[in-house]
Design an enzyme around this catalytic site. Structure first.
Site, PDB file in Angstrom:
ATOM      1  N   HIS A 181     -33.799  52.251 -37.811  1.00 53.42           N
ATOM      2  CA  HIS A 181     -34.619  51.633 -38.850  1.00 53.42           C
ATOM      3  C   HIS A 181     -35.074  52.660 -39.873  1.00 53.42           C
ATOM      4  O   HIS A 181     -35.214  52.349 -41.047  1.00 53.42           O
ATOM      5  CB  HIS A 181     -35.829  50.933 -38.231  1.00 53.42           C
ATOM      6  CG  HIS A 181     -35.613  49.454 -38.140  1.00 53.42           C
ATOM      7  ND1 HIS A 181     -36.224  48.668 -37.208  1.00 53.42           N
ATOM      8  CD2 HIS A 181     -34.849  48.632 -38.875  1.00 53.42           C
ATOM      9  CE1 HIS A 181     -35.837  47.419 -37.372  1.00 53.42           C
ATOM     10  NE2 HIS A 181     -35.001  47.380 -38.374  1.00 53.42           N
TER      11      HIS A 181
ATOM     12  N   ARG B 164     -22.867  38.115 -38.705  1.00 54.08           N
ATOM     13  CA  ARG B 164     -22.664  38.349 -37.270  1.00 54.08           C
ATOM     14  C   ARG B 164     -23.685  37.511 -36.498  1.00 54.08           C
ATOM     15  O   ARG B 164     -24.808  37.960 -36.262  1.00 54.08           O
ATOM     16  CB  ARG B 164     -22.843  39.833 -36.933  1.00 54.08           C
ATOM     17  CG  ARG B 164     -21.780  40.747 -37.543  1.00 54.08           C
ATOM     18  CD  ARG B 164     -22.071  42.198 -37.201  1.00 54.08           C
ATOM     19  NE  ARG B 164     -20.935  43.077 -37.385  1.00 54.08           N
ATOM     20  CZ  ARG B 164     -20.814  43.954 -38.388  1.00 54.08           C
ATOM     21  NH1 ARG B 164     -21.750  44.045 -39.312  1.00 54.08           N
ATOM     22  NH2 ARG B 164     -19.750  44.723 -38.473  1.00 54.08           N
TER      23      ARG B 164
ATOM     24  N   ARG C 258     -19.547  34.060 -38.458  1.00 59.18           N
ATOM     25  CA  ARG C 258     -18.603  34.362 -37.383  1.00 59.18           C
ATOM     26  C   ARG C 258     -19.211  33.833 -36.090  1.00 59.18           C
ATOM     27  O   ARG C 258     -20.385  34.098 -35.797  1.00 59.18           O
ATOM     28  CB  ARG C 258     -18.378  35.865 -37.285  1.00 59.18           C
ATOM     29  CG  ARG C 258     -17.362  36.206 -36.200  1.00 59.18           C
ATOM     30  CD  ARG C 258     -17.041  37.666 -36.179  1.00 59.18           C
ATOM     31  NE  ARG C 258     -18.163  38.452 -35.686  1.00 59.18           N
ATOM     32  CZ  ARG C 258     -18.167  39.781 -35.648  1.00 59.18           C
ATOM     33  NH1 ARG C 258     -17.124  40.447 -36.107  1.00 59.18           N
ATOM     34  NH2 ARG C 258     -19.206  40.440 -35.177  1.00 59.18           N
TER      35      ARG C 258
ATOM     36  N   GLU D 281      -8.408  41.536 -35.762  1.00 62.68           N
ATOM     37  CA  GLU D 281      -8.892  42.767 -35.138  1.00 62.68           C
ATOM     38  C   GLU D 281      -8.101  43.129 -33.888  1.00 62.68           C
ATOM     39  O   GLU D 281      -8.103  44.269 -33.455  1.00 62.68           O
ATOM     40  CB  GLU D 281     -10.409  42.731 -34.874  1.00 62.68           C
ATOM     41  CG  GLU D 281     -10.954  41.422 -34.414  1.00 62.68           C
ATOM     42  CD  GLU D 281     -12.475  41.351 -34.423  1.00 62.68           C
ATOM     43  OE1 GLU D 281     -13.149  42.290 -34.852  1.00 62.68           O
ATOM     44  OE2 GLU D 281     -12.995  40.323 -33.961  1.00 62.68           O
TER      45      GLU D 281
ATOM     46  N   ASN E   6     -12.903  47.751 -38.134  1.00 60.80           N
ATOM     47  CA  ASN E   6     -13.551  48.577 -37.100  1.00 60.80           C
ATOM     48  C   ASN E   6     -12.813  48.431 -35.772  1.00 60.80           C
ATOM     49  O   ASN E   6     -12.422  49.409 -35.142  1.00 60.80           O
ATOM     50  CB  ASN E   6     -15.010  48.163 -36.881  1.00 60.80           C
ATOM     51  CG  ASN E   6     -15.817  48.156 -38.155  1.00 60.80           C
ATOM     52  OD1 ASN E   6     -15.454  48.814 -39.109  1.00 60.80           O
ATOM     53  ND2 ASN E   6     -16.908  47.409 -38.182  1.00 60.80           N
ATOM     54  N   ASP E   7     -12.661  47.157 -35.344  1.00 65.02           N
ATOM     55  CA  ASP E   7     -11.976  46.928 -34.071  1.00 65.02           C
ATOM     56  C   ASP E   7     -10.476  47.131 -34.205  1.00 65.02           C
ATOM     57  O   ASP E   7      -9.835  47.647 -33.290  1.00 65.02           O
ATOM     58  CB  ASP E   7     -12.271  45.516 -33.555  1.00 65.02           C
ATOM     59  CG  ASP E   7     -13.566  45.477 -32.770  1.00 65.02           C
ATOM     60  OD1 ASP E   7     -13.797  46.421 -31.990  1.00 65.02           O
ATOM     61  OD2 ASP E   7     -14.356  44.545 -32.957  1.00 65.02           O
TER      62      ASP E   7
ATOM     63  N   ARG F 245     -14.605  53.011 -30.612  1.00 61.45           N
ATOM     64  CA  ARG F 245     -15.308  53.218 -31.888  1.00 61.45           C
ATOM     65  C   ARG F 245     -16.743  53.691 -31.708  1.00 61.45           C
ATOM     66  O   ARG F 245     -17.359  54.188 -32.642  1.00 61.45           O
ATOM     67  CB  ARG F 245     -15.286  51.917 -32.708  1.00 61.45           C
ATOM     68  CG  ARG F 245     -15.963  50.770 -32.020  1.00 61.45           C
ATOM     69  CD  ARG F 245     -15.728  49.453 -32.720  1.00 61.45           C
ATOM     70  NE  ARG F 245     -16.852  49.067 -33.548  1.00 61.45           N
ATOM     71  CZ  ARG F 245     -17.054  47.838 -33.999  1.00 61.45           C
ATOM     72  NH1 ARG F 245     -16.188  46.877 -33.722  1.00 61.45           N
ATOM     73  NH2 ARG F 245     -18.083  47.548 -34.742  1.00 61.45           N
TER      74      ARG F 245
ATOM     75  N   CYS G   8     -13.658  43.005 -43.807  1.00 59.69           N
ATOM     76  CA  CYS G   8     -15.101  43.062 -43.560  1.00 59.69           C
ATOM     77  C   CYS G   8     -15.507  44.228 -42.662  1.00 59.69           C
ATOM     78  O   CYS G   8     -16.650  44.327 -42.247  1.00 59.69           O
ATOM     79  CB  CYS G   8     -15.607  41.743 -42.982  1.00 59.69           C
ATOM     80  SG  CYS G   8     -14.903  41.346 -41.384  1.00 59.69           S
TER      81      CYS G   8
HETATM   82  C1  PEP Z   1     -14.805  44.766 -37.205  1.00 65.31           C
HETATM   83  O1  PEP Z   1     -14.400  44.850 -36.036  1.00 65.31           O
HETATM   84  O2  PEP Z   1     -14.307  45.408 -38.159  1.00 65.31           O
HETATM   85  C2  PEP Z   1     -15.926  43.875 -37.546  1.00 65.31           C
HETATM   86  C3  PEP Z   1     -16.295  43.690 -38.783  1.00 65.31           C
HETATM   87  O3  PEP Z   1     -16.595  43.305 -36.516  1.00 65.31           O
HETATM   88  P1  PEP Z   1     -17.708  44.059 -35.635  1.00 65.31           P
HETATM   89  O4  PEP Z   1     -17.964  45.391 -36.303  1.00 65.31           O
HETATM   90  O5  PEP Z   1     -18.887  43.179 -35.611  1.00 65.31           O
HETATM   91  O6  PEP Z   1     -17.029  44.181 -34.323  1.00 65.31           O
HETATM   92 MG    MG Z   2     -15.038  43.398 -34.540  1.00 65.25          MG
END
Ligand code: PEP
Ligand code: MG
Length: 751
Positions: free
Chosen positions: A362, A467, A503, A602, A625-626, A636, A673
């Site tokens: 935060h 999310r 989502r 992903e 990310n995933d 990650r 995203c």
């Molecule tokens: C991702 O995996 O890129 C994503 C946006 O979802 P999260 O980061 O919530 O897993």
């Molecule tokens: Mg993800």
């Protein structure tokens, strides 16, 4: 390491553990090594900021005070320069030999020097010598290497020798971008960490004190949040409201109650309850929720400080009050709470340095909103009040007592950065159109009430990723259908006619809900999460679908996104359930409609499935990310391998461009995203592939929109073509940085 070696190592460490300060400890280590390895000399040197080696402790050398080896001199200097172990006999015959006067060093016929390395820099050297010309054995070398790793850590955090101003670069992670110069102001309030086990004779008295404390803390938090609203802004007061919510949480209250009823004092009960809740958050794999454990600690410390005051034991720290807050200061502390920040003059606060914390703390969120740089997770603080600091939030590092020349360079940078920020903020409500006329939609990632306003204020053109698991994770039980409707409706209404993409719950596996029974999995990231969990828990799924349908009744801006989808069966089942819920509501006279349906890309295997799914889905969203995690086989969230996690890996870029090509060929609207879209270099490559829709954290929107406005897509297309012929991520990043540098000198602040 063989058992005998381990027991010798244990002997040395336990010998040194008797010491209370580093100097004594250093002495015991060299003494322990001399005895255990049967060497005649053991010495420990520390590298000072002029690269000279200062002898800190020695067993076996004569007349050792003070000994200093000039930069690069002797075999010890060779160890520093080469960052290699030097293990030889007859050292005096070496061309690099340097005799330290009056130490009788020439009596020793073997020499072994081990570099002490911390964050890729040599911080000292450990040396052993023998009278006999016998090289140190491989086994002993392994013991020395192990000790060297521990000593390096200790040396790095050692304060400067008396009279010497300590100059160094302290590494951490970036919490908020930007650069600032100022004097250190240490945050030195009492914390619950200092409370030890205490029992009370009078539980009733403790209970009464607890009730009074809750009320006092609530009043104080209310007052602070009013103050923050007036001086800094409405959205930041939400952080203090989050403390209030935690304080009012019945689970937290009853936890403290129950410790008190078993005979604990109030501070000890508080400490145990705070630790219990902090552990709960820490066990969550979602980095956002993990970072919330700090809020619990901050609330605990605040309660303890108020309790101390009421006990009239609070002695104002004379030193902290004496620090001059009339001149620009950098707030430094082990953990810094939002209350700490709120109590200081905002106009003089130039930056934040936190020994703990992460990019999503935060405090980092707060720093971002205040527009000041923050460096988090720097480890044990070796900073003193009044030390001069440069906080480099771009690189995630702090310069302690920097040279005047460096300060001058940074002043130029700060000036440019301020102009750049003003420019990007002004342009953030304009559409992001490239120089050759391509419109790029830039949306915000969200999930909590606190994210709604920052998104809109930074020019978000919708929410590309909401999310939904976040509101579920911050509670202590499943939200009801009505509660969910109200959460989703707030976002839909705030964004008016702009799209909001919900989502479905991405929980399970590495993101468990504390209040649902989950079976521990060996590989949670590959386990029962996302759509796999939802299809096994259809009641939860159907409730959520109905809540989203209800919330979006009078609006047509909601979209649905499926997390972690892997198979056609999952997709078909989900579509069937969605249609059934729409029909069910229609039969009840509710005019629900099926929102556009998309899948997260992903899991790598679904890249090949997209052509087969083209008529069943309305859009795709790349979760980079995933996707990177699964393509690279790198966790990650694991700091041990964070260095290797890079979405600019050529293999990841290749797969991303394959997805974009497939989506274009089959007419599927596509967005990205994942976090990579907020990295300016990565954004160039995405634009080059043809990505025209991205969703990123609110704070990054102005910069990325500005960047898009500078770019010509023909150039970015050429850029990705060149990158795809390259073999490693670092070369690809350099290539992207070269393009950034072409736009204007201001793009220094991007890379
Ligand atoms: C991702 O995996 O890129 C994503 C946006 O979802 P999260 O980061 O919530 O897993
Ligand atoms: Mg993800």
């Amino acid at each position: 390491m063989p058992d005998a070696a381990i027991s010798r190592l244990v002997h040395i460490i336990s010998h040194a553990a008797q010491a209370s300060d580093f100097q004594h400890q250093a002495h015991l280590v060299v003494e322990g090594i001399s005895q255990t390895l049967s060497v005649d000399v053991c010495s420990l040197y520390q590298l000072d900021h002029q690269q000279n080696l200062q002898l800190l402790a020695s067993q076996g050398l004569k007349n050792i005070h003070p000994v200093s080896i000039p930069k690069g001199k002797g075999l010890v200097g060779q160890v520093v320069d080469t960052i290699q172990i030097v293990n030889i006999i007859d050292p005096e015959q070496q061309p690099d030999y340097f005799y330290i006067p009056n130490t009788d060093e020439d009596r020793f016929k073997s020499f072994c020097g081990i570099p002490l390395i911390q964050q890729a820099c040599v911080v000292g050297v450990l040396v052993v010598q023998r009278k006999q010309p016998i090289v140190i054995s491989v086994e002993d070398e392994a013991i020395l290497l192990t000790l060297a790793a521990h000593l390096a850590l200790l040396l790095n955090n050692l304060p400067a020798p008396l009279g010497e101003i300590q100059q160094k670069i302290i590494k951490g992670v970036s919490g908020a971008k930007g650069v600032a110069i100022g004097h250190a102001l240490l945050c030195q309030s009492e914390t619950l960490a200092s409370v030890n086990i205490q029992h009370s004779q009078d539980s009733n008295k403790e209970q009464l004190a607890w009730k009074a404390l809750q009320q006092d803390a609530l009043n104080e938090l209310l007052q602070e949040s009013e103050q923050v609203k007036a001086s800094i802004g409405e959205s930041l007061a939400l952080v203090l409201e989050a403390y209030q919510q935690l304080l009012l949480d019945p689970l937290f209250i009853s936890q403290v109650d129950s410790y008190i009823s078993t005979g604990d004092t109030l501070p000890w009960a508080l400490k145990q309850a705070v630790n219990y809740f902090a552990d709960m958050f820490l066990a969550m794999d979602d980095p956002y929720l993990q970072a919330r454990h700090e809020d619990i600690f901050h609330l605990g410390d605040k309660l303890y400080q108020i309790w101390n005051r009421t006990q009239a034991q609070h002695i104002e720290s004379a030193e902290s009050k004496a620090v001059d807050i009339e001149r620009p200061f950098i707030l430094c502390g082990d953990t810094i709470s939002v209350s700490d920040i709120a109590s200081l003059p905002a106009e003089k606060l130039k930056g934040i340095v936190c020994s703990g914390g992460a990019a999503l703390s935060h405090v980092a969120v707060f720093a971002n909103a205040l527009g000041i740089p923050a460096v988090m997770g720097v480890g044990e603080l070796s900073i003193q009040n009044h030390d001069k600091l440069i906080v480099d939030g771009d690189r995630g590092e702090v310069h302690l007592n920097p040279a005047d020349s460096l300060i001058k360079e940074y002043r130029v940078l700060i000036k440019g950065w301020q102009i750049f920020k003003r420019e990007t903020k002004q342009a953030c409500h304009l559409p992001a159109i490239t120089q050759d006329g391509h419109r790029v939609i830039v949306m915000a990632n969200s999930g909590l009430q606190a994210d709604i306003l920052p998104g809109l204020n930074h020019g978000a053109e919708g929410i590309g990723l909401y999310r939904t698991e976040l509101p579920f994770m911050v509670r202590s039980n499943l939200p009801t259908e009505d509660e969910q409707i109200s959460i989703y409706r707030q976002v839909i209404e705030a964004y008016g006619d702009k799209p909001v993409c919900f989502r479905l719950l991405d929980i399970g596996g590495d993101k468990p809900l504390s209040y649902l029974p989950f079976i521990r999995e060996e590989n949670p990231a590959l386990g029962l999460r996302g759509i796999r969990f939802l299809l096994g828990n259809e009641l939860i799924l159907k409730t959520q679908i109905r809540a989203i349908l209800h919330a979006s009744l009078d609006a047509n801006n909601a979209q649905l996104l499926l997390p972690m989808i892997t198979t056609t069966q999952e997709l078909d089942r989900l579509i069937y359930l969605l249609d059934s819920e729409v029909q069910g509501l229609n039969q009840l006279g509710v005019n629900a409609q099926r929102p556009p349906l998309g899948v997260m890309v992903e899991v790598p295997s679904i890249i090949s499935m997209l052509p087969l799914w083209k008529s069943r889905i309305d859009f795709v969203s790349i979760g980079s990310n995933d996707l990177s995690q699964y393509l690279l086989a790198i966790d990650r969230n694991n700091p041990q391998v964070a260095l290797y996690y890079d979405p600019l890996h050529p293999g990841v870029l290749y797969e991303l461009s394959r997805i974009v090509k497939t989506a274009t060929e089959y007419g599927l609207p596509l967005s990205v995203c994942g976090e990579m879209a907020s990295d300016p270099v990565a954004a160039l490559f995405l634009l080059g592939m043809g990505v025209r829709r991205i969703s990123i954290s609110a704070a990054h929107i102005p910069t990325i929109k500005w960047l898009i406005q500078q770019v010509n897509t023909k150039d970015t297309k050429q850029l990705i073509t060149t990158a795809l012929a390259m073999e490693n991520a670092s070369d690809i990043r350099k290539l992207g940085e070269q393009m950034l540098a072409n736009f204007s000198k201001e793009t220094n602040y991007l890379s």
